[in-house]
Design an enzyme around this catalytic site. Structure first.
Site, PDB file in Angstrom:
ATOM      1  N   CYS A 113      14.823 -31.713 -31.917  1.00 13.17           N
ATOM      2  CA  CYS A 113      13.583 -32.235 -32.503  1.00 13.17           C
ATOM      3  C   CYS A 113      13.017 -31.244 -33.503  1.00 13.17           C
ATOM      4  O   CYS A 113      13.534 -30.132 -33.683  1.00 13.17           O
ATOM      5  CB  CYS A 113      12.552 -32.521 -31.407  1.00 13.17           C
ATOM      6  SG  CYS A 113      12.019 -31.045 -30.516  1.00 13.17           S
ATOM      7  N   CYS A 130      12.079 -27.837 -32.189  1.00  8.95           N
ATOM      8  CA  CYS A 130      13.213 -26.918 -32.068  1.00  8.95           C
ATOM      9  C   CYS A 130      13.475 -26.218 -33.404  1.00  8.95           C
ATOM     10  O   CYS A 130      13.762 -25.016 -33.440  1.00  8.95           O
ATOM     11  CB  CYS A 130      14.463 -27.666 -31.627  1.00  8.95           C
ATOM     12  SG  CYS A 130      14.361 -28.402 -29.986  1.00  8.95           S
ATOM     13  N   ASP A 158      32.637 -41.503 -21.283  1.00  9.38           N
ATOM     14  CA  ASP A 158      32.591 -40.192 -20.637  1.00  9.38           C
ATOM     15  C   ASP A 158      31.362 -40.186 -19.729  1.00  9.38           C
ATOM     16  O   ASP A 158      30.451 -41.003 -19.905  1.00  9.38           O
ATOM     17  CB  ASP A 158      32.473 -39.106 -21.702  1.00  9.38           C
ATOM     18  CG  ASP A 158      32.168 -37.745 -21.118  1.00  9.38           C
ATOM     19  OD1 ASP A 158      32.894 -37.304 -20.222  1.00  9.38           O
ATOM     20  OD2 ASP A 158      31.161 -37.144 -21.548  1.00  9.38           O
ATOM     21  N   ASP A 203      30.922 -37.410 -25.726  1.00 11.72           N
ATOM     22  CA  ASP A 203      30.089 -36.435 -26.443  1.00 11.72           C
ATOM     23  C   ASP A 203      30.653 -35.028 -26.468  1.00 11.72           C
ATOM     24  O   ASP A 203      30.208 -34.197 -27.257  1.00 11.72           O
ATOM     25  CB  ASP A 203      28.695 -36.369 -25.797  1.00 11.72           C
ATOM     26  CG  ASP A 203      28.710 -35.565 -24.506  1.00 11.72           C
ATOM     27  OD1 ASP A 203      29.560 -35.845 -23.636  1.00 11.72           O
ATOM     28  OD2 ASP A 203      27.874 -34.654 -24.376  1.00 11.72           O
ATOM     29  N   ASP A 222      36.317 -34.625 -25.071  1.00 16.24           N
ATOM     30  CA  ASP A 222      36.500 -36.043 -25.418  1.00 16.24           C
ATOM     31  C   ASP A 222      37.053 -36.227 -26.824  1.00 16.24           C
ATOM     32  O   ASP A 222      37.393 -37.352 -27.205  1.00 16.24           O
ATOM     33  CB  ASP A 222      35.163 -36.795 -25.336  1.00 16.24           C
ATOM     34  CG  ASP A 222      34.523 -36.700 -23.977  1.00 16.24           C
ATOM     35  OD1 ASP A 222      35.239 -36.862 -22.976  1.00 16.24           O
ATOM     36  OD2 ASP A 222      33.302 -36.454 -23.909  1.00 16.24           O
TER      37      ASP A 222
END
Length: 714
Positions: free
Chosen positions: A37, A40, A439, A613, A617
């Site tokens: 965000c 951050c 996942d 994610d 993966d």
């Protein structure tokens, strides 16, 4: 140093001064996987700018990176400062990322499109004057002015078609750009000939209109592709460029490329392990979620194996190098991803499949028409004009717009719903899926363990808050996020982190600890121990991502098979399966096992949508028929995916699949429109009732119809 009036006199001393300076590093790039965000962004930039060595710091939220202008700052110091502020950070190799943000092709297409549009509008103004009955001398003047505008504009704007056509012809094959190039060249050439002969009819406006509409389709297609980049490149960028090697017992900073088997390196807290190796000294916890998907860190100590890409969480480790270069775990995973990407990129789009039939048919029809009129009339100019009309009227403008116009409209609709389509054929492939594989950690769940604080007393909460506030461990951060806002931290003294065990301190003369079960005296799970009181076991659980349950229910109701592939433990996987009522759940899967499972499903005839994610993966995402990642995913995972979920909720996944199916239906409708237009227009052109100008008008009308049909998706 003073400067003289003579530049030559200054050259030598300046060269000496520059040569005497130490070589400084260019901008430092750090990955910030946890930022999400604007707060951050501000926190990271304020933390870095507080360091005296930092000149500037720029955070890119979408790429989760920060670029730091600080030639004198060590990477370890920047990472330590961010870690103390609560932001996990790791260094990226700027050399491997160079060029990832460039879009030279898009800018070039847009420039060519602008030139073609500007020239088309100006030439049409002169054409209107000619059509209005201008005098012979005025007509000739306007024709020459049109030629002066059109010929250079066509030479520049249509260059993309000419080059692609020439590439195809050199190897003895036809593509869509060959008839396009022929139509443009013949229309322009005949117009120049007519102008030189003082003729009444020129078709510069037709050639420019053709070029303009084709460039619109080419640019729309590029817009749906430009966000895609190589996941293998992003994965390689996670490699650590420098590390500390022990030489005569002292750490020396060296390039990772200079390491040899048997070298001994030191990996400090918070750093990513640069190579595969065996721990010689030290005890810590390693975050291996990128490889296994496990939500909890793994304890490592002397004799344990660590892999390139592991993040050292708790304490310094001395590691003997056992694999370097292409043999490391990270490089092997990048190779898997690159192979999987190559296989998926061989998917043939609908427009390409249509072109394989359409391009030869157009050439054959134009050639037969030209030959027939030569035989019937013996008039070369008339025959050539009719052949040009056939080429223009059958020119694949509508076909070229059919797919990109729909995909652009569908991509815009999905973007407004929080999904970013990155790949040109993504929606076509998404419309074909019949199986959805999720996942677990970080995708169906938030990826952060949550603690149940309801059973803890106010005293225990206060001590717990004080201990966890002093730790950067992922579990400590999860506890602080779950802590009630009214809790006031206890006054705990001498707080220290015990590598691989937990955190301890002194409170009211008693030793207080939070950490692993065996360290605090608990039976099974991590716990809190205050003095000689019985330890309190802490209950951790994962929180479902918003919309996960709705997405699974909607997909199953629509007839899709749903499965979960996770590197987490069987217990955690079974708990999730019971919550979401998913029968096909596979646990303890390594990245190569996920990839193999996707390939097995594909081999069995299933079209798989993979949603994940983590770095573990990435290969599966690249190998799946279509793929999605949440915006919180790491860079490599987002790069391997066709679609990025910009919001937190998974509830938009079923809508994305439905939109893809609608888009595919619109594409088929557009092909029908193009076929219907050709069925009517081609006979008219073949029998000589359509001039090149009328053919261009008809072609433009079909293109506009296709665009309007595509906009119905919005």
């Amino acid at each position: 140093m003073t400067m003289s009036a003579c530049p030559a006199c200054d050259a030598a001393p300046l060269a000496e001064a520059v040569a005497g300076r130490a070589v400084v590093r260019s901008d430092m790039i750090l990955s910030l996987p946890d930022i999400h965000c604007a707060a951050c962004i501000g926190g990271v930039e304020r933390t870095l700018l507080a360091l005296p060595e930092v000149n500037a710091a720029r955070v890119n939220l979408s790429r989760k990176r920060v670029v730091i202008d600080a030639p004198a700052l060590e990477v370890e110091d920047a990472i330590a400062a961010l870690d103390a502020a609560g932001y996990a950070a790791m260094e990226l190799d700027s050399g491997l990322l160079e060029g990832a943000d460039r879009d030279a092709k898009g800018r070039a297409l847009l420039l060519r499109l602008g030139v073609a549009g500007f020239a088309m509008m100006n030439v049409m103004l002169f054409s209107v004057a000619v059509w209005s009955g201008a005098a012979q001398a005025t007509q000739i003047m306007f024709h020459w002015i049109s030629a002066a505008i059109a010929v250079p504009a066509l030479a520049f704007s249509a260059q993309v078609f000419f080059s692609h056509a020439w590439t195809a012809l050199r190897v003895g094959r036809l593509n869509m750009d060959v008839p396009i190039s022929l139509a443009i060249i013949l229309a322009a050439g005949m117009s120049v000939y007519e102008t030189a002969q003082g003729g009444h009819h020129v078709y510069f406006d037709a050639a420019l209109s053709l070029t303009f509409f084709l460039l619109v389709g080419r640019y729309l297609d590029h817009r749906t592709r430009m966000a895609a980049r190589s996941a293998a490149q992003e994965l390689s960028a996670l490699e650590v460029p420098r590390t500390s090697r022990l030489e005569d017992g002292k750490p020396v900073t060296v390039n990772v490329a200079d390491l040899k088997l048997g070298d001994v390196i030191v990996v400090h807290t918070g750093m990513r392990v640069p190579v595969d190796g065996v721990v010689q000294k030290g005890r810590s916890e390693a975050d291996r979620s990128f490889l296994t998907g496990e939500s909890m860190p793994l304890i490592v100590g002397p004799g344990d194996v660590v892999a390139a890409g592991d993040v050292n969480l708790s304490g310094p480790l001395t590691i003997e190098v056992t694999a370097i270069g292409e043999d490391t775990t990270l490089r092997r995973m990048a190779a898997l991803v690159e192979t999987a990407e190559g296989a998926r990129n061989r998917y043939t789009a609908l427009a390409d499949r249509a072109a394989q039939i359409y391009a030869p048919a157009v050439h054959l029809l134009a050639f037969v028409t030209f030959g027939g009129w030569i035989f019937a009339s013996g008039d070369m100019v008339l025959s050539l004009n009719i052949a040009i009309s056939v080429l223009i009227i059958t020119c694949p403008c509508a076909l070229g717009l059919a797919v990109p116009a729909v995909m652009t409209a569908a991509s815009g609709r999905l973007f407004r719903r929080g999904l970013l389509v990155k790949n040109g054929t993504a929606l076509e492939r998404l419309a074909e899926v019949d199986t959805v594989v999720f996942d677990k950690t970080g995708t169906l769940t938030e990826g952060v363990a949550r603690i149940d604080t309801d059973k803890l007393s106010s005293e225990q909460l206060a001590v717990l808050s004080a201990l966890c506030a002093s730790s950067s461990h992922p579990v400590s951060r999860a506890i602080m996020q779950a802590m009630p806002q009214d809790v006031v931290a206890a006054d705990v003294q001498d707080v220290r982190e015990a590598a691989g065990l937990g955190v301890e301190g002194i409170w009211q003369g008693r030793i207080v600890r939070i950490g692993r079960a065996e360290w605090v005296g608990a039976k099974r799970s991590p716990g809190l121990c205050i003095g000689h009181d019985s330890p309190v076991e802490l209950s951790f659980s994962e929180t479902l991502r918003a919309g996960a349950e709705d997405a699974v229910v909607a997909l199953k109701s629509a007839g899709y098979q749903v499965a979960v592939f996770t590197g987490d433990t069987p217990e955690a996987a079974k708990k999730l399966a019971a919550t979401l009522n998913i029968l096909d759940v596979r646990a303890d899967m390594r990245p190569e096992e996920k990839l193999e499972a996707i390939r097995d499903m594909t081999g069995a005839g299933r079209r798989v949508l993979m949603v994940g994610d983590g770095l573990n993966d990435t290969a599966a995402l690249a190998a799946a028929h279509a793929s999605m990642s949440p915006a919180s995913a790491l860079d490599a995972s987002r790069a391997a995916s066709d679609i990025v979920l910009l919001g937190r909720s998974l509830s938009e996944i079923p809508d994305a699949v439905a939109t893809a199916k609608s888009a595919r239906a619109r594409v088929i409708e557009n092909f029908g429109i193009a076929a219907g237009y050709n069925a009517i227009a081609i006979p008219i052109a073949v029998i000589g009732l359509a001039t090149p100008l009328a053919a261009a008008v008809a072609m433009s009308a079909s293109s506009i119809t296709v665009l309007l049909n595509a906009l119905r998706l919005r």
